[in-house]
Motif scaffolding. Sequence first.
Motif, short mmCIF file in Angstrom:
data_model
loop_
_atom_site.label_atom_id
_atom_site.label_comp_id
_atom_site.label_asym_id
_atom_site.label_seq_id
_atom_site.Cartn_x
_atom_site.Cartn_y
_atom_site.Cartn_z
N UNK A 17 -10.95 15.12 6.06
CA UNK A 17 -10.63 16.62 6.31
C UNK A 17 -9.85 16.80 7.49
N UNK A 18 -9.47 18.00 8.01
CA UNK A 18 -8.65 18.20 8.98
C UNK A 18 -9.37 17.95 10.33
N UNK A 19 -10.43 18.23 10.32
CA UNK A 19 -11.14 17.95 11.35
C UNK A 19 -11.36 16.03 11.89
N UNK A 20 -11.59 15.37 10.68
CA UNK A 20 -11.53 13.89 10.85
C UNK A 20 -9.91 13.78 11.42
N UNK A 21 -9.08 14.32 10.73
CA UNK A 21 -7.73 14.10 11.29
C UNK A 21 -7.31 14.49 12.57
N UNK A 22 -7.88 15.45 12.97
CA UNK A 22 -7.67 15.81 14.51
C UNK A 22 -8.56 15.04 15.11
N UNK A 23 -9.51 14.69 14.95
CA UNK A 23 -10.18 13.72 15.98
C UNK A 23 -9.37 12.18 15.95
N UNK A 24 -8.91 11.73 15.15
CA UNK A 24 -7.91 10.58 14.97
C UNK A 24 -6.70 11.01 15.84
N UNK A 25 -6.28 11.93 15.60
CA UNK A 25 -4.92 12.31 16.56
C UNK A 25 -5.05 12.29 17.92
N UNK A 26 -6.35 12.74 18.25
CA UNK A 26 -6.76 12.85 19.90
C UNK A 26 -7.20 11.64 20.43
N UNK A 27 -7.57 10.65 19.62
CA UNK A 27 -8.11 9.34 20.03
C UNK A 27 -7.48 8.18 20.05
N UNK A 28 -6.28 8.31 19.03
CA UNK A 28 -5.29 7.06 18.65
C UNK A 28 -4.60 7.09 19.98
N UNK A 29 -4.18 5.76 20.29
CA UNK A 29 -3.18 5.47 21.38
C UNK A 29 -1.95 6.04 21.36
N UNK A 30 -1.43 6.51 22.18
CA UNK A 30 0.05 7.26 22.25
C UNK A 30 1.05 6.16 21.67
N UNK A 31 0.89 4.81 21.90
CA UNK A 31 1.94 3.92 21.62
C UNK A 31 1.94 3.69 20.01
N UNK A 32 0.55 3.81 19.35
CA UNK A 32 0.53 4.09 18.00
C UNK A 32 1.24 5.11 17.45
#
Length: 101
Positions: A17-32
């Motif tokens: 869901x969007x919540x999981x996607x949002x968590x992913x976006x906030x945690x993923x390294x910026x270079x990724x």
Amino acid sequence: MTAALLPIVEELFDAADHSERAHWLLAVPLDVLVRERVCIRQALVKANFPEGLAYLEAEIAALSAVRGRDGLAPITIRTTREYARIGVQVMARGSAMEGGN
């Protein structure tokens, strides 16, 4: 998708869901975000997640901006980035609030 997706990017495609996607976006390294922005954009479009797209574009713009003498991106870029981040943070909290956590 191609078999060459990074495992961390596959997590975004597999998000429920969007919540999981949002968590992913906030945690993923910026270079990724920078290196894999095409695949990430595809995942966000496929999921119909406009807040995530706005966040991705704002981060890419901020990371690509010419910085001033103070070492910072222009205020318009920084402001856009913060508003986009807030939107994604709200989405990240969505499932926690719905689930009573």
